[in-house]
Design a protein around this motif. Structure first.
Motif, PDB file in Angstrom:
ATOM      1  N   PRO A  23      -1.895   3.262   1.346  1.00 37.87           N
ATOM      2  CA  PRO A  23      -2.461   2.715   0.101  1.00 37.87           C
ATOM      3  C   PRO A  23      -1.892   3.370  -1.160  1.00 37.87           C
ATOM      4  O   PRO A  23      -1.716   2.704  -2.184  1.00 37.87           O
ATOM      5  CB  PRO A  23      -3.964   3.001   0.231  1.00 37.87           C
ATOM      6  N   MET A  24      -1.600   4.655  -1.071  1.00 31.91           N
ATOM      7  CA  MET A  24      -1.026   5.338  -2.234  1.00 31.91           C
ATOM      8  C   MET A  24       0.379   4.813  -2.518  1.00 31.91           C
ATOM      9  O   MET A  24       0.762   4.665  -3.682  1.00 31.91           O
ATOM     10  CB  MET A  24      -1.000   6.847  -2.003  1.00 31.91           C
TER      11      MET A  24
ATOM     12  N   ALA B 134       0.821  12.951  12.345  1.00 32.90           N
ATOM     13  CA  ALA B 134       1.781  12.208  11.529  1.00 32.90           C
ATOM     14  C   ALA B 134       1.319  10.768  11.325  1.00 32.90           C
ATOM     15  O   ALA B 134       1.412  10.224  10.214  1.00 32.90           O
ATOM     16  CB  ALA B 134       3.159  12.251  12.178  1.00 32.90           C
ATOM     17  N   ASP B 135       0.803  10.151  12.389  1.00 36.20           N
ATOM     18  CA  ASP B 135       0.319   8.769  12.280  1.00 36.20           C
ATOM     19  C   ASP B 135      -0.822   8.667  11.274  1.00 36.20           C
ATOM     20  O   ASP B 135      -0.866   7.744  10.459  1.00 36.20           O
ATOM     21  CB  ASP B 135      -0.137   8.246  13.644  1.00 36.20           C
ATOM     22  N   GLN B 136      -1.758   9.610  11.322  1.00 34.12           N
ATOM     23  CA  GLN B 136      -2.889   9.608  10.395  1.00 34.12           C
ATOM     24  C   GLN B 136      -2.412   9.823   8.962  1.00 34.12           C
ATOM     25  O   GLN B 136      -2.902   9.186   8.039  1.00 34.12           O
ATOM     26  CB  GLN B 136      -3.900  10.689  10.775  1.00 34.12           C
ATOM     27  N   LEU B 137      -1.443  10.694   8.784  1.00 26.14           N
ATOM     28  CA  LEU B 137      -0.906  10.953   7.454  1.00 26.14           C
ATOM     29  C   LEU B 137      -0.247   9.688   6.890  1.00 26.14           C
ATOM     30  O   LEU B 137      -0.455   9.333   5.726  1.00 26.14           O
ATOM     31  CB  LEU B 137       0.092  12.107   7.497  1.00 26.14           C
ATOM     32  N   ILE B 138       0.522   9.012   7.722  1.00 24.05           N
ATOM     33  CA  ILE B 138       1.174   7.767   7.288  1.00 24.05           C
ATOM     34  C   ILE B 138       0.127   6.722   6.923  1.00 24.05           C
ATOM     35  O   ILE B 138       0.235   6.042   5.903  1.00 24.05           O
ATOM     36  CB  ILE B 138       2.140   7.257   8.380  1.00 24.05           C
TER      37      ILE B 138
ATOM     38  N   LYS C 235       0.064   1.457  -4.188  1.00 22.92           N
ATOM     39  CA  LYS C 235      -0.360   1.641  -5.582  1.00 22.92           C
ATOM     40  C   LYS C 235       0.830   2.087  -6.441  1.00 22.92           C
ATOM     41  O   LYS C 235       1.042   1.579  -7.535  1.00 22.92           O
ATOM     42  CB  LYS C 235      -1.479   2.687  -5.642  1.00 22.92           C
ATOM     43  N   TRP C 236       1.627   3.043  -5.930  1.00 21.40           N
ATOM     44  CA  TRP C 236       2.788   3.551  -6.671  1.00 21.40           C
ATOM     45  C   TRP C 236       3.768   2.424  -6.983  1.00 21.40           C
ATOM     46  O   TRP C 236       4.270   2.318  -8.107  1.00 21.40           O
ATOM     47  CB  TRP C 236       3.465   4.661  -5.861  1.00 21.40           C
ATOM     48  N   VAL C 237       4.027   1.583  -6.003  1.00 26.70           N
ATOM     49  CA  VAL C 237       4.973   0.480  -6.175  1.00 26.70           C
ATOM     50  C   VAL C 237       4.491  -0.484  -7.253  1.00 26.70           C
ATOM     51  O   VAL C 237       5.296  -1.051  -7.996  1.00 26.70           O
ATOM     52  CB  VAL C 237       5.200  -0.247  -4.822  1.00 26.70           C
ATOM     53  N   SER C 238       3.187  -0.645  -7.365  1.00 23.07           N
ATOM     54  CA  SER C 238       2.638  -1.595  -8.333  1.00 23.07           C
ATOM     55  C   SER C 238       2.569  -1.048  -9.761  1.00 23.07           C
ATOM     56  O   SER C 238       2.310  -1.806 -10.693  1.00 23.07           O
ATOM     57  CB  SER C 238       1.240  -2.043  -7.892  1.00 23.07           C
ATOM     58  N   LEU C 239       2.809   0.247  -9.939  1.00 24.80           N
ATOM     59  CA  LEU C 239       2.719   0.849 -11.267  1.00 24.80           C
ATOM     60  C   LEU C 239       3.953   0.553 -12.110  1.00 24.80           C
ATOM     61  O   LEU C 239       5.066   0.429 -11.590  1.00 24.80           O
ATOM     62  CB  LEU C 239       2.555   2.367 -11.153  1.00 24.80           C
ATOM     63  N   SER C 240       3.747   0.509 -13.418  1.00 28.27           N
ATOM     64  CA  SER C 240       4.879   0.378 -14.339  1.00 28.27           C
ATOM     65  C   SER C 240       5.587   1.725 -14.440  1.00 28.27           C
ATOM     66  O   SER C 240       5.034   2.762 -14.043  1.00 28.27           O
ATOM     67  CB  SER C 240       4.379  -0.058 -15.722  1.00 28.27           C
TER      68      SER C 240
END
Length: 136
Positions: free
Chosen positions: A79-80, A70-74, A83-88
């Motif tokens: 970064p994804m 779970a830690d590795q997945l988080i 990136k999602w938050v920065s998208l319009s």
């Protein structure tokens, strides 16, 4: 990736189908994602997790309860998420449309495989099909 001879377990896609709410295309894409992780794309912990799941030694839900996985997945998802938050909104919608196209393409491939694979016994009349009586 060799399965342990004494494990007797095999990976069952039914968990993936259940997790994808019965959508075979989404389940297949989830399996492909696991296969990508099992090949090492995502770090050693996720590689191990995917191999455990694909070998049938662990269920996906159970594997996600292992803190190292779970830690590795988080860590891999952070970064994804940024990136999602920065998208319009338009960019997000385009990514969503791309995902829908990928699911539709996977479903088309599944449908094509079903059309190409004749049903068991189609066109072949069995002596024991239960219709009428026959000595042979």
């Amino acid at each position: 990736m060799a399965e342990e001879p004494d494990s007797g377990k095999r990976f069952d896609d039914s968990e993936l189908l259940e997790m994808s709410q019965g959508d075979p295309a989404q389940a297949r894409l989830l399996r492909k994602s696991l296969e990508t992780l099992a090949a090492g794309h995502g770090g050693d912990a996720l590689k191990e997790m995917a191999q455990e799941v694909l070998s049938g030694r662990s269920g996906l839900r159970d594997a996600m309860n292992v803190s190292a996985y779970a830690d590795q997945l988080i860590e891999q998802a952070a970064p994804m998420t940024e990136k999602w938050v920065s998208l319009s909104e338009a960019e997000r919608e385009e990514l969503a449309a791309e995902g829908r196209r990928a699911i539709a393409a996977e479903q088309e491939q599944i449908d094509e495989e079903r059309r190409a694979t004749p049903e068991k016994g189609a066109g072949h009349k069995s002596r024991h099909e239960g219709r009428g009586w026959s000595l042979y």
